[in-house]
Scaffold this motif. Structure first.
Motif, PDB file in Angstrom:
ATOM      1  N   ALA A  88      -6.592  -5.966  -0.223  1.00  0.00           N
ATOM      2  CA  ALA A  88      -5.208  -6.194   0.190  1.00  0.00           C
ATOM      3  C   ALA A  88      -4.274  -5.100  -0.319  1.00  0.00           C
ATOM      4  CB  ALA A  88      -4.730  -7.552  -0.307  1.00  0.00           C
ATOM      5  N   PHE A  89      -4.725  -4.326  -1.325  1.00  0.00           N
ATOM      6  CA  PHE A  89      -3.857  -3.343  -1.967  1.00  0.00           C
ATOM      7  C   PHE A  89      -4.151  -1.945  -1.440  1.00  0.00           C
ATOM      8  CE2 PHE A  89      -4.169  -7.008  -4.637  1.00  0.00           C
ATOM      9  CZ  PHE A  89      -2.862  -7.220  -5.054  1.00  0.00           C
ATOM     10  N   PHE A  90      -3.138  -1.323  -0.888  1.00  0.00           N
ATOM     11  CA  PHE A  90      -3.304   0.007  -0.292  1.00  0.00           C
ATOM     12  C   PHE A  90      -3.626   1.042  -1.376  1.00  0.00           C
ATOM     13  CE2 PHE A  90      -2.244  -2.002   3.453  1.00  0.00           C
ATOM     14  CZ  PHE A  90      -2.005  -1.143   4.521  1.00  0.00           C
ATOM     15  N   PRO A  91      -4.258   2.155  -1.016  1.00  0.00           N
ATOM     16  CA  PRO A  91      -4.945   2.968  -2.024  1.00  0.00           C
ATOM     17  C   PRO A  91      -4.159   4.075  -2.717  1.00  0.00           C
ATOM     18  CG  PRO A  91      -5.530   3.744   0.163  1.00  0.00           C
ATOM     19  CD  PRO A  91      -4.645   2.540   0.355  1.00  0.00           C
ATOM     20  N   LEU A  92      -2.985   4.470  -2.223  1.00  0.00           N
ATOM     21  CA  LEU A  92      -2.385   5.680  -2.788  1.00  0.00           C
ATOM     22  C   LEU A  92      -2.034   5.528  -4.262  1.00  0.00           C
ATOM     23  CD1 LEU A  92      -1.548   8.564  -2.328  1.00  0.00           C
ATOM     24  CD2 LEU A  92       0.702   7.766  -1.563  1.00  0.00           C
ATOM     25  N   LEU A  93      -1.422   4.420  -4.645  1.00  0.00           N
ATOM     26  CA  LEU A  93      -1.079   4.245  -6.063  1.00  0.00           C
ATOM     27  C   LEU A  93      -2.320   4.241  -6.951  1.00  0.00           C
ATOM     28  CD1 LEU A  93       0.877   3.816  -8.371  1.00  0.00           C
ATOM     29  CD2 LEU A  93       0.873   1.363  -7.863  1.00  0.00           C
ATOM     30  N   PRO A  94      -3.374   3.472  -6.655  1.00  0.00           N
ATOM     31  CA  PRO A  94      -4.557   3.564  -7.525  1.00  0.00           C
ATOM     32  C   PRO A  94      -5.215   4.937  -7.517  1.00  0.00           C
ATOM     33  CG  PRO A  94      -4.931   2.056  -5.680  1.00  0.00           C
ATOM     34  CD  PRO A  94      -3.480   2.346  -5.704  1.00  0.00           C
ATOM     35  N   TRP A  95      -5.158   5.661  -6.401  1.00  0.00           N
ATOM     36  CA  TRP A  95      -5.670   7.033  -6.410  1.00  0.00           C
ATOM     37  C   TRP A  95      -4.903   7.883  -7.415  1.00  0.00           C
ATOM     38  CZ3 TRP A  95      -5.939   8.061  -0.392  1.00  0.00           C
ATOM     39  CH2 TRP A  95      -7.071   7.421   0.127  1.00  0.00           C
TER      40      TRP A  95
END
Length: 397
Positions: free
Chosen positions: A93-100
């Motif tokens: 559910a959480f889009f990836p840019l922040l964790p990247w």
């Protein structure tokens, strides 16, 4: 034109440092005001948390969604929790840019992924404040730009801008992307819209702003007797920007669908969280329940708040708010109000809708300095107190 977007695509920005420094000097008062308001919020949070036996740092980096982002950064996708009622909470559910970015920054520095997420949020929030200043300055003058950045910092849930959440990053990308549309930097707008689409589901609002503005611009050119080929030459980079804009959002949506083995994979994931869009039916029922029971006062306040947001949007449109801002702000507002799920998160979901604040900022710009600063200061104090109370209580998820 001497502002940031006037230096063109990123390569030109690097070659035209003096223009960027000049733009930064002009934005310095807005950034100082923004930083002061957010530091006040953090100070009140630290004092409140200490009195409540909690740790302010933990509240900002290791609760609710920030834990999910950190887990994605550390372990990748594939983690899920099944609740007793059968619902499945998946980290897809959480889009990836922040964790990247969390993963990359923690690999290059001593910061943990959680602290890297907070650092990204703090830096991105300053970038967002700069974009808001540039927007307000372009439309209504420097004082409006400063007021817009300050008002956004002093939102009741402004403390989220300092958390390891994706709202600050998304708002920075969206605001600069829309500013690029306003200044005709279509390729930059497309790249930033694509990155915003990798950050939050509401990235679709930035794509809509880019696409609709492009279509209307070309129609206006055609109505003026300009041939399509000539219009495209005049608006150089528009086709490329339009093609780039949806890649991030659509790319993640498609990737999740392939991973889940379903064309509606991402919607199914959101459904496991109890999220989705029902046209506002669930939200209306929630408000009706409040109004018909002991929560009448809260329900009435909620109705007044929604009415104020709609009024601000209509006010901005009637005052001639540029099309990309009107489309983006209206779409963010519509998506937030028509989504089902945890209703306490709606103020956070609407936080990126900064164009709604433009009428207030433009109005404050005409006030004398003393009363303008007094009003913003009082709002900032209220935001700091409410943010500390909120985060030490139910908080977002």
């Amino acid at each position: 034109m001497n502002d940031l977007a006037s230096v063109g695509v990123p390569g030109r920005i690097l070659r035209e440092g003096p223009a960027v420094r000049a733009a930064l000097r002009r934005a310095a008062p807005a950034l100082a005001a923004y930083a002061a308001i957010r530091l006040l919020g953090l100070a009140v949070l630290a004092l409140w948390s200490a009195a409540d036996g909690k740790n302010w740092h933990t509240l900002l980096t290791a609760r609710w969604d920030s834990l999910w982002y950190t887990r994605v950064a550390e372990q990748g996708y594939g983690y899920a929790v099944q609740l007793p009622n059968g619902d499945v909470h998946s980290n897809l559910a959480f889009f990836p840019l922040l964790p990247w970015l969390e993963r990359g920054l923690s690999a290059l520095s001593p910061l943990s992924p959680a602290d890297a997420g907070m650092a990204v949020a703090w830096l991105a929030s300053l970038g967002a404040a700069w974009a808001l200043y540039a927007t307000g300055e372009r439309l209504h003058g420097p004082r409006a730009g400063i007021a817009l950045a300050a008002l956004w910092a002093a939102l009741p849930v402004g403390i989220v801008q300092s958390m390891a959440y994706s709202e600050s990053l998304f708002t920075a990308l969206a605001a600069w992307g829309l500013y690029c549309v306003l200044t005709g930097r279509w390729v930059c707008a497309g790249v930033l819209a694509s990155l915003a689409g990798l950050t939050r589901p509401v990235g679709a609002a930035v794509v809509a702003a880019v696409w609709i503005t492009a279509v209307v611009t070309l129609r206006q050119e055609r109505a003026g007797g300009v041939r399509l080929r000539t219009a495209l030459r005049k608006h150089r980079g528009m086709p490329t920007g339009v093609l780039l804009a949806p890649l991030g959002w659509c790319g993640y949506f498609v990737w999740v669908g392939v991973r889940q083995g379903s064309a509606t994979g991402y919607l199914d994931v959101q459904g496991g969280w109890g999220n989705g869009f029902d046209g506002g039916v669930a939200f209306g029922a929630f408000v009706a329940d409040l109004l018909s029971g002991p929560g009448f006062a809260a329900g009435l306040g909620l109705v007044v708040g929604v009415g104020l947001l709609v009024w601000l949007y209509v006010r901005g449109v009637r005052r001639g708010q540029p099309l990309p801002l009107a489309v983006y702000g209206g779409t963010v507002l519509l998506l937030a109000l028509t989504a089902k799920g945890y209703f306490g998160s709606k103020p956070r979901l609407m936080m990126p809708a900064y164009p709604l604040l433009l009428p207030l900022a433009a109005g404050l710009a005409h006030w004398r300095p003393a009363p303008r600063r007094l009003v913003i200061g009082l709002v900032a104090v209220g935001s700091a107190v409410y943010g500390a109370f909120w985060l030490n209580g139910s908080g977002p998820p």
